[in-house]
Motif scaffolding. Sequence first.
Motif, mmCIF file in Angstrom:
data_model
loop_
_atom_site.group_PDB
_atom_site.id
_atom_site.type_symbol
_atom_site.label_atom_id
_atom_site.label_comp_id
_atom_site.label_asym_id
_atom_site.label_seq_id
_atom_site.Cartn_x
_atom_site.Cartn_y
_atom_site.Cartn_z
ATOM 1 N N SER A 149 1.213 18.496 44.967
ATOM 2 C CA SER A 149 1.712 17.481 44.038
ATOM 3 C C SER A 149 0.665 16.446 43.653
ATOM 4 O O SER A 149 -0.263 16.166 44.422
ATOM 5 C CB SER A 149 2.907 16.779 44.660
ATOM 6 N N ASP A 165 3.714 31.124 60.545
ATOM 7 C CA ASP A 165 4.876 30.253 60.772
ATOM 8 C C ASP A 165 5.227 30.148 62.250
ATOM 9 O O ASP A 165 6.141 29.420 62.636
ATOM 10 C CB ASP A 165 6.093 30.760 59.970
ATOM 11 N N HIS A 203 11.338 19.513 38.063
ATOM 12 C CA HIS A 203 10.238 18.954 38.855
ATOM 13 C C HIS A 203 9.184 20.004 39.210
ATOM 14 O O HIS A 203 8.195 19.679 39.859
ATOM 15 C CB HIS A 203 10.746 18.202 40.097
ATOM 16 N N THR A 204 9.397 21.249 38.803
ATOM 17 C CA THR A 204 8.338 22.256 38.985
ATOM 18 C C THR A 204 7.416 22.132 37.779
ATOM 19 O O THR A 204 7.790 22.434 36.653
ATOM 20 C CB THR A 204 8.934 23.662 39.111
ATOM 21 N N HIS A 208 3.499 14.553 50.265
ATOM 22 C CA HIS A 208 3.809 15.989 50.188
ATOM 23 C C HIS A 208 2.829 16.840 50.994
ATOM 24 O O HIS A 208 3.202 17.850 51.572
ATOM 25 C CB HIS A 208 3.743 16.475 48.739
ATOM 26 N N ASP A 209 1.549 16.461 50.955
ATOM 27 C CA ASP A 209 0.526 17.411 51.408
ATOM 28 C C ASP A 209 -0.796 16.660 51.572
ATOM 29 O O ASP A 209 -1.068 15.736 50.793
ATOM 30 C CB ASP A 209 0.360 18.460 50.285
ATOM 31 N N GLY A 224 4.664 31.517 52.189
ATOM 32 C CA GLY A 224 3.235 31.675 51.934
ATOM 33 C C GLY A 224 2.869 32.861 51.058
ATOM 34 O O GLY A 224 3.678 33.388 50.275
ATOM 35 N N TYR A 281 -2.347 27.789 48.989
ATOM 36 C CA TYR A 281 -2.370 29.235 49.264
ATOM 37 C C TYR A 281 -1.361 29.955 48.356
ATOM 38 O O TYR A 281 -1.662 31.008 47.789
ATOM 39 C CB TYR A 281 -2.040 29.513 50.742
ATOM 40 N N VAL A 282 -0.179 29.359 48.261
ATOM 41 C CA VAL A 282 0.873 29.955 47.423
ATOM 42 C C VAL A 282 0.433 29.960 45.954
ATOM 43 O O VAL A 282 0.596 30.960 45.239
ATOM 44 C CB VAL A 282 2.197 29.158 47.602
ATOM 45 N N ALA A 342 1.768 25.861 40.104
ATOM 46 C CA ALA A 342 2.432 24.630 40.551
ATOM 47 C C ALA A 342 2.047 24.414 42.006
ATOM 48 O O ALA A 342 2.756 24.807 42.921
ATOM 49 C CB ALA A 342 3.946 24.751 40.390
ATOM 50 N N PRO A 348 9.161 26.147 48.725
ATOM 51 C CA PRO A 348 8.221 25.798 49.790
ATOM 52 C C PRO A 348 8.945 25.271 51.028
ATOM 53 O O PRO A 348 10.087 24.838 50.941
ATOM 54 C CB PRO A 348 7.353 24.699 49.157
ATOM 55 N N GLY A 349 8.247 25.332 52.156
ATOM 56 C CA GLY A 349 8.913 24.903 53.384
ATOM 57 C C GLY A 349 7.980 24.713 54.553
ATOM 58 O O GLY A 349 8.411 24.707 55.701
ATOM 59 N N ILE A 400 -4.394 38.827 52.691
ATOM 60 C CA ILE A 400 -2.948 38.933 52.968
ATOM 61 C C ILE A 400 -2.281 39.846 51.929
ATOM 62 O O ILE A 400 -1.466 40.710 52.271
ATOM 63 C CB ILE A 400 -2.276 37.529 52.979
ATOM 64 N N ALA A 407 7.691 20.347 54.549
ATOM 65 C CA ALA A 407 8.956 19.658 54.238
ATOM 66 C C ALA A 407 9.926 20.719 53.753
ATOM 67 O O ALA A 407 9.511 21.833 53.412
ATOM 68 C CB ALA A 407 8.725 18.617 53.142
ATOM 69 N N GLY A 422 4.310 25.632 45.464
ATOM 70 C CA GLY A 422 3.905 25.848 46.854
ATOM 71 C C GLY A 422 2.558 25.206 47.103
ATOM 72 O O GLY A 422 1.971 24.604 46.193
HETATM 73 N N1 LIG Z 1 3.908 21.358 41.555
HETATM 74 C C1 LIG Z 1 5.178 21.319 41.847
HETATM 75 O O1 LIG Z 1 6.010 21.434 40.972
HETATM 76 C C2 LIG Z 1 5.624 21.136 43.283
HETATM 77 C C3 LIG Z 1 6.989 20.965 43.603
HETATM 78 C C4 LIG Z 1 7.358 20.843 44.945
HETATM 79 C C5 LIG Z 1 6.385 20.921 45.940
HETATM 80 N N2 LIG Z 1 5.087 21.082 45.571
HETATM 81 C C6 LIG Z 1 4.026 21.259 46.546
HETATM 82 O O2 LIG Z 1 4.373 22.388 47.316
HETATM 83 C C7 LIG Z 1 3.644 22.327 48.526
HETATM 84 C C8 LIG Z 1 4.499 22.718 49.686
HETATM 85 O O3 LIG Z 1 3.607 23.022 50.710
HETATM 86 P P1 LIG Z 1 4.079 23.352 52.149
HETATM 87 O O4 LIG Z 1 2.865 23.640 52.948
HETATM 88 O O5 LIG Z 1 5.024 22.299 52.611
HETATM 89 O O6 LIG Z 1 4.975 24.671 52.003
HETATM 90 P P2 LIG Z 1 4.633 26.132 51.432
HETATM 91 O O7 LIG Z 1 5.894 26.909 51.632
HETATM 92 O O8 LIG Z 1 4.069 26.077 50.085
HETATM 93 O O9 LIG Z 1 3.519 26.686 52.394
HETATM 94 C C9 LIG Z 1 3.806 27.089 53.703
HETATM 95 C C10 LIG Z 1 3.239 28.476 53.923
HETATM 96 O O10 LIG Z 1 1.841 28.439 53.663
HETATM 97 C C11 LIG Z 1 1.212 29.424 54.436
HETATM 98 N N3 LIG Z 1 0.000 28.859 55.038
HETATM 99 C C12 LIG Z 1 -0.165 27.635 55.577
HETATM 100 N N4 LIG Z 1 -1.423 27.510 56.044
HETATM 101 C C13 LIG Z 1 -2.062 28.677 55.801
HETATM 102 C C14 LIG Z 1 -3.384 29.154 56.062
HETATM 103 N N5 LIG Z 1 -4.290 28.404 56.647
HETATM 104 N N6 LIG Z 1 -3.678 30.411 55.661
HETATM 105 C C15 LIG Z 1 -2.751 31.183 55.034
HETATM 106 N N7 LIG Z 1 -1.501 30.775 54.785
HETATM 107 C C16 LIG Z 1 -1.167 29.542 55.159
HETATM 108 C C17 LIG Z 1 2.167 29.873 55.513
HETATM 109 O O11 LIG Z 1 2.527 31.195 55.274
HETATM 110 C C18 LIG Z 1 3.376 28.965 55.339
HETATM 111 O O12 LIG Z 1 4.592 29.693 55.466
HETATM 112 C C19 LIG Z 1 3.079 20.915 48.628
HETATM 113 O O13 LIG Z 1 1.716 20.973 48.332
HETATM 114 C C20 LIG Z 1 3.829 20.166 47.552
HETATM 115 O O14 LIG Z 1 3.070 19.116 47.053
HETATM 116 C C21 LIG Z 1 4.699 21.213 44.284
#
Ligand SMILES: NC(=O)c1ccc[n+]([C@@H]2O[C@H](COP(=O)([O-])OP(=O)(O)OC[C@H]3O[C@@H](n4cnc5c(N)ncnc54)[C@H](O)[C@@H]3O)[C@@H](O)[C@H]2O)c1
Length: 431
Positions: A231, A52, A362-363, A256-257, A183, A210-211, A228, A125-126, A32, A129, A207
């Motif tokens: 969670s 998406d 919280h990050t 969360h995930d 992403g 992947y992020v 980050a 992220p989105g 990507i 959630a 994120g």
């Molecule tokens: N560590 C921290 O401080 C903290 C804080 C808040 C949230 N989080 C974490 O953030 C994450 C949010 O994750 P989310 O999925 O809801 O949103 P996200 O925005 O991180 O990920 C969504 C994006 O991931 C990409 N994606 C999904 N599946 C894919 C695949 N198979 N291949 C390539 N790209 C792909 C897409 O582009 C999509 O738009 C959770 O794991 C949560 O626990 C961590």
Amino acid sequence: MRIVTADAYLKEEKATTSTEMTEAIDEVVLNIIRKVRADKDKALYDFTEKYDGVKLEELLVTEEEKKNAKKLVDPLFFEALVRAKENIEAFHREQKEKSWFVEKENGIMLGQKITPLEKVGVYIPGGKAAYPSTVLMNVIPAKIAGVPNVVMTTPLQPDGTVNPYVLAAADLVGVDTIYKIGGVQAIAALAYGTETVERVDKIVGPGNAYVARAKKWVYGDVGIDMIAGPSEICVVADDSAPVPYVAADLLSQAEHDESARAICITTSAEKAKEIKAEAEKQAISLERHPIVKQSLQNNGMIIIARNMEEAMEIVNNIAPEHLELMVKNPERWMHSVKNAGAIFLGNFSPEPLGDYFAGPNHTLPTNGTARFASPLGVYDFVKRSSIIRYSEKALLQHAEKIEKLAFAEGLTAHGKAIAIRKDDTDAPGKN
Ligand SMILES: NC(=O)c1ccc[n+]([C@@H]2O[C@H](COP(=O)([O-])OP(=O)(O)OC[C@H]3O[C@@H](n4cnc5c(N)ncnc54)[C@H](O)[C@@H]3O)[C@@H](O)[C@H]2O)c1
Ligand SMILES: N[C@H](CO)Cc1c[nH]c[nH+]1
Ligand SMILES: [Zn+2]
């Protein structure tokens, strides 16, 4: 949720490697990034459609969309958000670093100049959630640091709109430029720029896996805050911990995930069974039960430690993002923690209090990176420059020592830059 002994956990931990999964993710991520660098905006439209499920017409959130979002949010949510903002601001104001300059003998002045970053990209992220709280946690420290240009990017909801709560939060903290990209493609766009997205100096924000990997790969071409990712929560529970509270807190992060990690370390084998049963019971009635169930199956664990000393050793080995100490005298055990993103003390400091309201960020670092990384803070949005000023007298006083150091390294041009001043009797500014 598995129950294991401390010995079994430590043995298993040494044997496990997540390399295969990481390699599979990296393959997708690197592909990507390459495509976004080559095809720019076109790649952003294509990947948004692919990942998406939305055919985008415009990468930027429009003024119209921002206005509509305001009408959609519950006023009580907004009131709570304003109160959370005040707490987050108050906490982060304490982190503000000042430049310092020290005048020493013979006209020597040394110092450290603090400069805010010029342009920062915040990932919100989105996928599974919406995270208006993350908007506050990432933008407020940037604003306190004095960053003049903060842009934001977040994936679209399946209906093709940006979550109105996220937009309301962005408006509250003064973010004007918002991209509808999520992403890896969003991280690549912020790192390298496209026709529409201007490259930034640093990318911050959490994120999914992947992020998180994408941020790791673009690091060096652009700054990042930390890794980050999904969670994590680790609850240390002794025989005084209320089982329903422990279970609820574990589930709060599991939701969360599917790759979130919920781990409990207890000194009571009896409690271990009770916590497992209670967590599985509470999980059933949760709205996000499928995610919670999967997360507990993948990464849910209850570890039985022989005593609190062993429990703390395991905590430091895990280096969790969030650590809750639901034990007698948590203030005492807090001092044994070397590795954790945030530490919550006692039965009435549940993790979500930190996620939304108390004020600390919280990050936080995940996946063991709390061994070396810290919570996101004002310090992530500034750079430090060293300041050095010597007078002629001070330089001449130390010239020979500096020359000696330079010659020992075989760097004679360095030595010459000192000597030329020593030997020059009528240099400009000489007094
Ligand atoms: N560590 C921290 O401080 C903290 C804080 C808040 C949230 N989080 C974490 O953030 C994450 C949010 O994750 P989310 O999925 O809801 O949103 P996200 O925005 O991180 O990920 C969504 C994006 O991931 C990409 N994606 C999904 N599946 C894919 C695949 N198979 N291949 C390539 N790209 C792909 C897409 O582009 C999509 O738009 C959770 O794991 C949560 O626990 C961590
Ligand atoms: N617990 C997350 C950090 O791992 C942050 C968050 C935001 N909203 C809810 N929780
Ligand atoms: Zn959370």
